[in-house]
Design an enzyme around this catalytic site. Structure first.
Site, PDB file in Angstrom:
ATOM      1  N   SER A   8       0.839  -1.203   0.000  1.00 25.01           N
ATOM      2  CA  SER A   8       0.000   0.000   0.000  1.00 25.01           C
ATOM      3  C   SER A   8       0.869   1.247   0.000  1.00 25.01           C
ATOM      4  O   SER A   8       1.608   1.508   0.951  1.00 25.01           O
ATOM      5  CB  SER A   8      -0.904   0.005   1.235  1.00 25.01           C
ATOM      6  OG  SER A   8      -1.600   1.233   1.268  1.00 25.01           O
ATOM      7  N   ASP A  35      -4.573   4.022  -1.984  1.00 22.19           N
ATOM      8  CA  ASP A  35      -5.691   4.414  -1.126  1.00 22.19           C
ATOM      9  C   ASP A  35      -6.083   5.869  -1.344  1.00 22.19           C
ATOM     10  O   ASP A  35      -5.301   6.774  -1.052  1.00 22.19           O
ATOM     11  CB  ASP A  35      -5.280   4.244   0.345  1.00 22.19           C
ATOM     12  CG  ASP A  35      -5.155   2.785   0.740  1.00 22.19           C
ATOM     13  OD1 ASP A  35      -6.086   2.020   0.459  1.00 22.19           O
ATOM     14  OD2 ASP A  35      -4.124   2.417   1.342  1.00 22.19           O
ATOM     15  N   HIS A  66      -8.152   1.819  -4.376  1.00 21.31           N
ATOM     16  CA  HIS A  66      -9.162   1.624  -3.335  1.00 21.31           C
ATOM     17  C   HIS A  66      -9.756   2.985  -2.986  1.00 21.31           C
ATOM     18  O   HIS A  66      -9.100   3.811  -2.357  1.00 21.31           O
ATOM     19  CB  HIS A  66      -8.461   0.975  -2.122  1.00 21.31           C
ATOM     20  CG  HIS A  66      -9.328   0.794  -0.929  1.00 21.31           C
ATOM     21  ND1 HIS A  66      -8.804   0.498   0.314  1.00 21.31           N
ATOM     22  CD2 HIS A  66     -10.678   0.853  -0.762  1.00 21.31           C
ATOM     23  CE1 HIS A  66      -9.788   0.372   1.185  1.00 21.31           C
ATOM     24  NE2 HIS A  66     -10.935   0.596   0.567  1.00 21.31           N
ATOM     25  N   MET A  68     -11.939   5.313  -0.918  1.00 20.77           N
ATOM     26  CA  MET A  68     -12.653   5.513   0.342  1.00 20.77           C
ATOM     27  C   MET A  68     -13.265   6.900   0.261  1.00 20.77           C
ATOM     28  O   MET A  68     -12.859   7.839   0.957  1.00 20.77           O
ATOM     29  CB  MET A  68     -11.678   5.376   1.527  1.00 20.77           C
ATOM     30  CG  MET A  68     -11.304   3.921   1.789  1.00 20.77           C
ATOM     31  SD  MET A  68      -9.779   3.761   2.723  1.00 20.77           S
ATOM     32  CE  MET A  68      -8.606   3.786   1.364  1.00 20.77           C
ATOM     33  N   MET A 137     -12.117  -5.340   4.620  1.00 19.00           N
ATOM     34  CA  MET A 137     -11.317  -4.449   5.469  1.00 19.00           C
ATOM     35  C   MET A 137     -11.072  -5.136   6.814  1.00 19.00           C
ATOM     36  O   MET A 137     -12.017  -5.497   7.512  1.00 19.00           O
ATOM     37  CB  MET A 137     -12.049  -3.113   5.706  1.00 19.00           C
ATOM     38  CG  MET A 137     -12.207  -2.240   4.475  1.00 19.00           C
ATOM     39  SD  MET A 137     -10.676  -1.887   3.578  1.00 19.00           S
ATOM     40  CE  MET A 137      -9.678  -1.110   4.854  1.00 19.00           C
ATOM     41  N   GLY A 142      -9.218   4.356   6.758  1.00 23.31           N
ATOM     42  CA  GLY A 142      -8.870   5.740   7.061  1.00 23.31           C
ATOM     43  C   GLY A 142      -7.403   5.940   7.418  1.00 23.31           C
ATOM     44  O   GLY A 142      -6.859   7.001   7.176  1.00 23.31           O
ATOM     45  N   PHE A 143      -6.794   4.912   7.965  1.00 27.25           N
ATOM     46  CA  PHE A 143      -5.411   5.069   8.410  1.00 27.25           C
ATOM     47  C   PHE A 143      -4.614   3.785   8.208  1.00 27.25           C
ATOM     48  O   PHE A 143      -5.166   2.685   8.340  1.00 27.25           O
ATOM     49  CB  PHE A 143      -5.370   5.441   9.900  1.00 27.25           C
ATOM     50  CG  PHE A 143      -6.142   6.688  10.210  1.00 27.25           C
ATOM     51  CD1 PHE A 143      -5.542   7.947  10.083  1.00 27.25           C
ATOM     52  CD2 PHE A 143      -7.482   6.621  10.592  1.00 27.25           C
ATOM     53  CE1 PHE A 143      -6.274   9.108  10.340  1.00 27.25           C
ATOM     54  CE2 PHE A 143      -8.217   7.774  10.852  1.00 27.25           C
ATOM     55  CZ  PHE A 143      -7.610   9.016  10.719  1.00 27.25           C
ATOM     56  N   GLY A 145      -1.313   1.397   9.499  1.00 25.78           N
ATOM     57  CA  GLY A 145      -0.659   1.110  10.778  1.00 25.78           C
ATOM     58  C   GLY A 145      -1.569   0.702  11.924  1.00 25.78           C
ATOM     59  O   GLY A 145      -1.163   0.738  13.078  1.00 25.78           O
ATOM     60  N   ASP A 175      -7.296  -6.151   3.530  1.00 30.10           N
ATOM     61  CA  ASP A 175      -6.662  -4.840   3.622  1.00 30.10           C
ATOM     62  C   ASP A 175      -6.670  -4.316   5.055  1.00 30.10           C
ATOM     63  O   ASP A 175      -7.728  -4.012   5.600  1.00 30.10           O
ATOM     64  CB  ASP A 175      -7.403  -3.870   2.691  1.00 30.10           C
ATOM     65  CG  ASP A 175      -6.689  -2.537   2.574  1.00 30.10           C
ATOM     66  OD1 ASP A 175      -5.540  -2.425   3.030  1.00 30.10           O
ATOM     67  OD2 ASP A 175      -7.301  -1.604   2.004  1.00 30.10           O
ATOM     68  N   GLY A 197       0.834  -2.320   4.072  1.00 32.89           N
ATOM     69  CA  GLY A 197       1.373  -0.965   4.015  1.00 32.89           C
ATOM     70  C   GLY A 197       2.531  -0.783   4.959  1.00 32.89           C
ATOM     71  O   GLY A 197       3.708  -0.899   4.574  1.00 32.89           O
ATOM     72  N   SER A 198       2.224  -0.531   6.223  1.00 32.19           N
ATOM     73  CA  SER A 198       3.289  -0.214   7.183  1.00 32.19           C
ATOM     74  C   SER A 198       4.234  -1.397   7.390  1.00 32.19           C
ATOM     75  O   SER A 198       5.426  -1.187   7.630  1.00 32.19           O
ATOM     76  CB  SER A 198       2.684   0.230   8.516  1.00 32.19           C
ATOM     77  OG  SER A 198       1.674  -0.654   8.921  1.00 32.19           O
TER      78      SER A 198
HETATM   79  C1  DX5 Z   1      -6.690   1.691   5.297  1.00 28.71           C
HETATM   80  C2  DX5 Z   1      -6.155   1.468   3.900  1.00 28.71           C
HETATM   81  C3  DX5 Z   1      -5.115   0.394   3.841  1.00 28.71           C
HETATM   82  C4  DX5 Z   1      -3.847   0.759   4.544  1.00 28.71           C
HETATM   83  C5  DX5 Z   1      -3.146  -0.498   4.968  1.00 28.71           C
HETATM   84  O1  DX5 Z   1      -7.708   2.622   5.237  1.00 28.71           O
HETATM   85  O2  DX5 Z   1      -7.208   1.098   3.034  1.00 28.71           O
HETATM   86  O3  DX5 Z   1      -4.859   0.028   2.502  1.00 28.71           O
HETATM   87  O4  DX5 Z   1      -3.000   1.520   3.726  1.00 28.71           O
HETATM   88  O5  DX5 Z   1      -2.079  -0.153   5.773  1.00 28.71           O
HETATM   89  P1  DX5 Z   1      -1.475  -1.136   6.865  1.00 28.71           P
HETATM   90  O6  DX5 Z   1      -0.984  -2.347   6.139  1.00 28.71           O
HETATM   91  O7  DX5 Z   1      -0.407  -0.323   7.504  1.00 28.71           O
HETATM   92  O8  DX5 Z   1      -2.608  -1.490   7.810  1.00 28.71           O
HETATM   93 ZN    ZN Z   2      -6.710   0.170   1.066  1.00 26.70          ZN
END
Ligand code: DX5
Ligand code: ZN
Length: 218
Positions: A8, A35, A66, A68, A137, A142-143, A145, A175, A197-198
């Site tokens: 991500s 995202d 994706h 949102m 999800m 929204g975030f 990490g 995700d 992502g993180s």
């Molecule tokens: C959350 C995003 C994810 C996010 C995943 O709203 O849709 O795609 O970037 O990040 P990690 O892997 O750090 O949870």
């Molecule tokens: Zn995502």
């Protein structure tokens, strides 16, 4: 089919975006997960069209976008123009989901639907055959990490059963909060695509982390 890894970009270093895009290009990753957050559907704003166009210039892999955002319908042609290959909308943001899926496909993109943690799989029963990918999800959107919600495993199994029962050809993407700790169990439950992502971009060696994740699940 081999299981796919989609880093991500939200967790990339935006001041070194080209470097991070090249890292993913040269890694075992399969897709770029992108995202888009509007500050309305989710309590955060990420980035929009100009940044995605900049990513597209360098990215050599599938762009998994994706959304949102509220009213995704109004931007479907634009996301096609800037290079999205897969466009995922949220079930919770679409009043006329069937129409939205048709519009995404009419543009020549694969159509995805994301479900928030509180949304049951059963709401997709009547459209599953029209969906190329369901994004479950495993955190509240929204975030990056955040920590993984354990109830996800059960949902993956339920979705897997629905896909089999309906003879649909739908990929299952997970995700949020994906790491080497939950990857195997997610794949065993039926997942096809893992977004990370993180876990990837926060690692000391992201390329190696991607390779490890990829080999762990294949
Ligand atoms: C959350 C995003 C994810 C996010 C995943 O709203 O849709 O795609 O970037 O990040 P990690 O892997 O750090 O949870
Ligand atoms: Zn995502």
């Amino acid at each position: 089919m081999s299981k796919l890894i989609a880093p991500s970009v939200l967790a990339a270093d935006f001041a070194n975006l080209q470097r991070d895009i090249e890292m993913v290009n040269n890694s075992d990753a399969d897709w770029f997960h992108i995202d888009v957050m509007d500050g309305v559907f989710v309590p955060n704003i990420s980035f929009g069209m100009p940044v995605i166009s900049a990513i597209k210039k360098h990215a050599k892999k599938t762009l998994d976008v994706h959304l949102m955002i509220v009213n995704p319908d109004q931007y479907i042609p634009t996301f096609k123009e800037i290079g999205a290959d897969i466009l995922t909308v949220h079930y919770e943001a679409c009043t006329h989901l069937h129409r939205t899926l048709q519009a995404i496909k009419a543009e020549g993109m694969k159509a995805g639907v994301a479900l928030n943690p509180h949304t049951p799989i059963s709401v997709l029963e009547d459209v599953i055959k029209n969906i190329d990918m369901v994004c479950i999800m495993s955190v509240n959107p929204g975030f990056g990490g955040q920590s993984f919600i354990e109830n996800t495993y059960k949902k993956v199994q339920q979705l897997k059963n629905l896909i089999a029962f309906s003879e649909a050809d739908t990929l299952i993407e997970i995700d949020g909060g994906v790491t080497d700790k939950n990857a195997n169990q997610l794949i065993e439950a039926g997942a096809d695509v893992l977004v990370a992502g993180s876990y990837v971009f926060g690692a000391e060696n992201p390329t190696e982390t991607i390779a490890n994740l990829k080999s762990l699940v294949n």
